[in-house]
Design a protein around this motif. Structure first.
Motif, PDB file in Angstrom:
ATOM      1  N   MET A  71      -4.259  20.447  -1.538  1.00 42.13           N
ATOM      2  CA  MET A  71      -3.564  19.484  -2.231  1.00 42.13           C
ATOM      3  C   MET A  71      -4.092  19.122  -3.507  1.00 42.13           C
ATOM      4  O   MET A  71      -5.412  18.940  -3.493  1.00 42.13           O
ATOM      5  CB  MET A  71      -3.369  18.149  -1.201  1.00 42.13           C
ATOM      6  CG  MET A  71      -2.725  18.382   0.359  1.00 42.13           C
ATOM      7  SD  MET A  71      -2.481  16.875   0.896  1.00 42.13           S
ATOM      8  CE  MET A  71      -1.497  16.137   0.196  1.00 42.13           C
ATOM      9  N   ALA A  72      -3.458  18.845  -4.427  1.00 41.17           N
ATOM     10  CA  ALA A  72      -3.854  18.397  -5.700  1.00 41.17           C
ATOM     11  C   ALA A  72      -3.138  17.793  -6.396  1.00 41.17           C
ATOM     12  O   ALA A  72      -1.608  17.941  -6.094  1.00 41.17           O
ATOM     13  CB  ALA A  72      -4.447  19.786  -6.575  1.00 41.17           C
TER      14      ALA A  72
ATOM     15  N   ASN B 251       1.839  20.950  -0.485  1.00 42.98           N
ATOM     16  CA  ASN B 251       2.215  21.394  -2.031  1.00 42.98           C
ATOM     17  C   ASN B 251       1.882  20.258  -2.951  1.00 42.98           C
ATOM     18  O   ASN B 251       2.399  19.078  -2.749  1.00 42.98           O
ATOM     19  CB  ASN B 251       3.603  21.683  -1.966  1.00 42.98           C
ATOM     20  CG  ASN B 251       3.904  22.168  -3.532  1.00 42.98           C
ATOM     21  OD1 ASN B 251       3.254  23.559  -3.919  1.00 42.98           O
ATOM     22  ND2 ASN B 251       4.708  21.523  -4.229  1.00 42.98           N
ATOM     23  N   GLU B 252       0.847  20.753  -3.917  1.00 45.25           N
ATOM     24  CA  GLU B 252       0.283  19.598  -4.951  1.00 45.25           C
ATOM     25  C   GLU B 252      -0.083  18.303  -3.948  1.00 45.25           C
ATOM     26  O   GLU B 252      -0.672  18.388  -3.155  1.00 45.25           O
ATOM     27  CB  GLU B 252       1.441  19.316  -5.898  1.00 45.25           C
ATOM     28  CG  GLU B 252       1.487  20.849  -6.537  1.00 45.25           C
ATOM     29  CD  GLU B 252       2.243  20.732  -8.228  1.00 45.25           C
ATOM     30  OE1 GLU B 252       1.819  21.456  -8.987  1.00 45.25           O
ATOM     31  OE2 GLU B 252       3.369  19.984  -8.029  1.00 45.25           O
ATOM     32  N   ARG B 253       0.774  17.314  -4.365  1.00 44.47           N
ATOM     33  CA  ARG B 253       0.451  15.929  -3.664  1.00 44.47           C
ATOM     34  C   ARG B 253       0.744  15.765  -2.608  1.00 44.47           C
ATOM     35  O   ARG B 253       0.638  14.558  -1.790  1.00 44.47           O
ATOM     36  CB  ARG B 253       0.469  14.842  -4.773  1.00 44.47           C
ATOM     37  CG  ARG B 253       2.107  14.611  -4.921  1.00 44.47           C
ATOM     38  CD  ARG B 253       2.489  13.501  -6.011  1.00 44.47           C
ATOM     39  NE  ARG B 253       3.896  13.304  -5.994  1.00 44.47           N
ATOM     40  CZ  ARG B 253       4.884  14.007  -6.171  1.00 44.47           C
ATOM     41  NH1 ARG B 253       4.510  15.143  -6.846  1.00 44.47           N
ATOM     42  NH2 ARG B 253       6.289  13.585  -6.195  1.00 44.47           N
ATOM     43  N   VAL B 254       1.741  16.652  -2.016  1.00 42.71           N
ATOM     44  CA  VAL B 254       2.621  16.296  -0.995  1.00 42.71           C
ATOM     45  C   VAL B 254       2.121  17.128   0.363  1.00 42.71           C
ATOM     46  O   VAL B 254       2.111  18.313   0.270  1.00 42.71           O
ATOM     47  CB  VAL B 254       4.230  16.488  -1.090  1.00 42.71           C
ATOM     48  CG1 VAL B 254       5.099  16.484   0.133  1.00 42.71           C
ATOM     49  CG2 VAL B 254       4.679  15.739  -2.382  1.00 42.71           C
ATOM     50  N   LEU B 255       2.039  16.320   1.493  1.00 38.72           N
ATOM     51  CA  LEU B 255       1.899  16.980   3.062  1.00 38.72           C
ATOM     52  C   LEU B 255       3.345  16.793   3.499  1.00 38.72           C
ATOM     53  O   LEU B 255       3.760  15.520   3.979  1.00 38.72           O
ATOM     54  CB  LEU B 255       0.732  16.390   3.560  1.00 38.72           C
ATOM     55  CG  LEU B 255       0.585  16.824   4.958  1.00 38.72           C
ATOM     56  CD1 LEU B 255       0.257  18.231   5.101  1.00 38.72           C
ATOM     57  CD2 LEU B 255      -0.803  15.971   5.611  1.00 38.72           C
TER      58      LEU B 255
ATOM     59  N   VAL C  19       4.835  13.253   4.014  1.00 40.87           N
ATOM     60  CA  VAL C  19       6.302  13.126   4.608  1.00 40.87           C
ATOM     61  C   VAL C  19       5.800  13.463   6.296  1.00 40.87           C
ATOM     62  O   VAL C  19       5.722  14.713   6.388  1.00 40.87           O
ATOM     63  CB  VAL C  19       7.277  14.212   3.943  1.00 40.87           C
ATOM     64  CG1 VAL C  19       8.596  13.923   4.801  1.00 40.87           C
ATOM     65  CG2 VAL C  19       7.242  13.738   2.488  1.00 40.87           C
ATOM     66  N   VAL C  20       6.056  12.589   7.188  1.00 39.15           N
ATOM     67  CA  VAL C  20       5.811  12.783   8.517  1.00 39.15           C
ATOM     68  C   VAL C  20       6.951  12.723   9.506  1.00 39.15           C
ATOM     69  O   VAL C  20       7.765  11.730   9.277  1.00 39.15           O
ATOM     70  CB  VAL C  20       4.724  11.704   8.875  1.00 39.15           C
ATOM     71  CG1 VAL C  20       4.433  11.958  10.495  1.00 39.15           C
ATOM     72  CG2 VAL C  20       3.472  11.724   8.096  1.00 39.15           C
ATOM     73  N   VAL C  21       7.350  13.952   9.868  1.00 36.30           N
ATOM     74  CA  VAL C  21       8.394  14.074  10.733  1.00 36.30           C
ATOM     75  C   VAL C  21       8.167  13.726  12.239  1.00 36.30           C
ATOM     76  O   VAL C  21       7.228  14.039  12.957  1.00 36.30           O
ATOM     77  CB  VAL C  21       8.861  15.552  10.905  1.00 36.30           C
ATOM     78  CG1 VAL C  21      10.268  15.592  11.730  1.00 36.30           C
ATOM     79  CG2 VAL C  21       9.153  16.025   9.461  1.00 36.30           C
ATOM     80  N   PRO C  22       8.852  12.334  12.553  1.00 38.26           N
ATOM     81  CA  PRO C  22       8.490  11.777  14.186  1.00 38.26           C
ATOM     82  C   PRO C  22       9.123  12.706  15.016  1.00 38.26           C
ATOM     83  O   PRO C  22      10.220  13.474  14.807  1.00 38.26           O
ATOM     84  CB  PRO C  22       9.489  10.396  14.045  1.00 38.26           C
ATOM     85  CG  PRO C  22       9.871  10.334  12.534  1.00 38.26           C
ATOM     86  CD  PRO C  22       9.950  11.851  11.854  1.00 38.26           C
TER      87      PRO C  22
END
Length: 416
Positions: A170-171, A238-242, A269-272
């Motif tokens: 991540m960056a 990807n880049e700043r996103v998990l 972005v956490v999928v419940p």
């Protein structure tokens, strides 16, 4: 230099078959013994590469490894007749999943300012443990510019290493210094934990990473038991996103806190599990997707068609896109032959952040090269392979000849 992310997809080899060799890979096990279609598989993989090129992204490829691997059989004193599974291992086209080829650290993260690649030993599975010497040979050719790349042999086989499938970066941007996240498993349950923490730490040392920007995270044992044999089956960055399943990590809250402490701009972005269960995620390979930054700056999620067709995953994706999150587009691709053997879009690619001008151009795809590859696949790849054909001398001759013709067409005969 122009540093960009290049995705190197594996061209699916002419020996592609369904032998069910991968313990813990539910898709592979459920399709064991089915009729396989190598030509369709390779064309599907090539279409995915063209799809991503059409998005304006730089696309590379890696070649199938030599199969059947008679050297593997000779090393164990076998001729292919004693044990069906050993013979199938020598024929396996599993090197197409280049996410397992190596772990990659871009130049911005390393002490010597070079991009480091360490081949994965894949020691847990016999059909994959034979790959790394030929993989290193190919990586050292593609990334031969020693001013910009360092390619390492696999870590000792006492430490299991599965490559980039258990590694995330991540960056703020691809060319900025990043946070490298190594995800390891803990043994236990019905399925083996393939990534050892010791292997991840060895790779981090070889790549001369800054400990302050390196994180070691345990995968949730429940995810492994459910069939998430690699972390990229339940999470992708990807880049700043998990983008991650709620049950991907043993300590989710601690993992997110540790990431944000090192990368304050990180978004999750956490999928419940209540919306998409672990079983749904593994069946659809929602997370075994390519999370990409498009030339426009927007992020797109390239998912297998199975995710769009899933009765619970599709509604989740629709809700996600209707929100104001960082992932703005979902793009389905058909890689059904790979999916049936347990590998989605993410399995088929190895991400390398580099200046394309520093890579051997023979490994970079353009439309002319794609057409050349397509022509050979259409003409030379077997249309189908049944389980009883694996080991056939006649089929072996065809598989070997098809690969050599591809190498010759791409001016890569030194890989023969």
């Amino acid at each position: 230099m122009t540093m960009v992310e290049i995705n190197f997809d594996g061209i699916i080899g002419p020996s592609h078959n369904y032998a069910g060799l991968s313990l813990g890979n539910l898709a592979s096990a459920s399709h064991a013994g089915d009729l396989a279609y190598p030509r369709a598989a390779a064309l599907q993989g090539l279409a995915k590469m063209r799809h991503n090129m059409a998005l304006g992204l730089v696309q590379g490829f890696l070649l199938p490894l030599p199969r059947p691997n008679t050297a593997f059989l000779a090393a164990i004193g076998a001729d292919g007749t004693e044990d069906r599974r050993l013979n199938a291992a020598a024929w396996s086209a599993s090197s197409m999943w280049t996410a397992n080829a190596a772990t990659v650290s871009p130049a911005a993260d390393t002490a010597d300012g070079r991009c480091h690649l360490t081949a994965a030993n894949l020691v847990t599975m016999p059909h994959r443990s034979q790959e790394w010497p030929d993989t290193v040979k190919q990586l050292r050719l593609a990334f031969a510019d020693s001013a910009h790349f360092a390619v390492h042999d696999a870590v000792p086989p006492c430490f299991g290493d599965e490559g980039a499938a258990n590694h995330m970066r991540m960056a703020a941007s691809h060319d900025a210094p990043g946070l490298e996240i190594f995800v390891y498993g803990t043994s236990g349950g019905a399925f083996p934990a393939r990534q050892h923490q010791e292997a991840s730490r060895a790779v981090a040392r070889l790549h001369r990473l800054d400990p302050a920007r390196t994180l070691f995270v345990e995968q949730n044992p429940e995810a492994i038991a459910a069939g998430a044999f690699h972390n990229d089956v339940v999470a992708v960055a990807n880049e700043r996103v998990l983008f991650t399943h709620e049950q991907a990590f043993a300590d989710p809250a601690g993992t997110y806190a540790a990431i944000r402490d090192r990368l304050p701009e990180a978004e999750f972005v956490v999928v419940p599990a209540a919306e998409v269960s672990l079983a749904d995620a593994i069946q659809s390979y929602l997370f075994n997707a390519q999370l990409l930054t498009l030339p426009s700056g927007e992020m797109a999620l390239v998912v297998p068609s199975e995710a769009i067709e899933h009765s619970r995953v599709r509604p989740y994706l629709d809700r996600m896109l209707a929100g104001n999150g960082p992932i703005r587009t979902v793009l389905p691709v058909d890689v059904r032959q790979s999916m049936a053997n347990g590998g989605g879009p993410a399995c088929l690619r190895l991400r390398v952040v580099a200046d394309p001008a520093t890579v051997d151009p023979r490994f970079l795809l353009d439309e002319a090269k794609a057409s050349r590859i397509e022509e050979i696949i259409q003409r030379e790849w077997p249309e189908s392979i049944a389980p009883e054909q694996v080991g056939s001398a006649l089929l072996a001759e065809r598989v070997i000849a098809a690969r050599l013709l591809l190498l010759d067409a791409l001016d890569l005969s030194e890989l023969a």
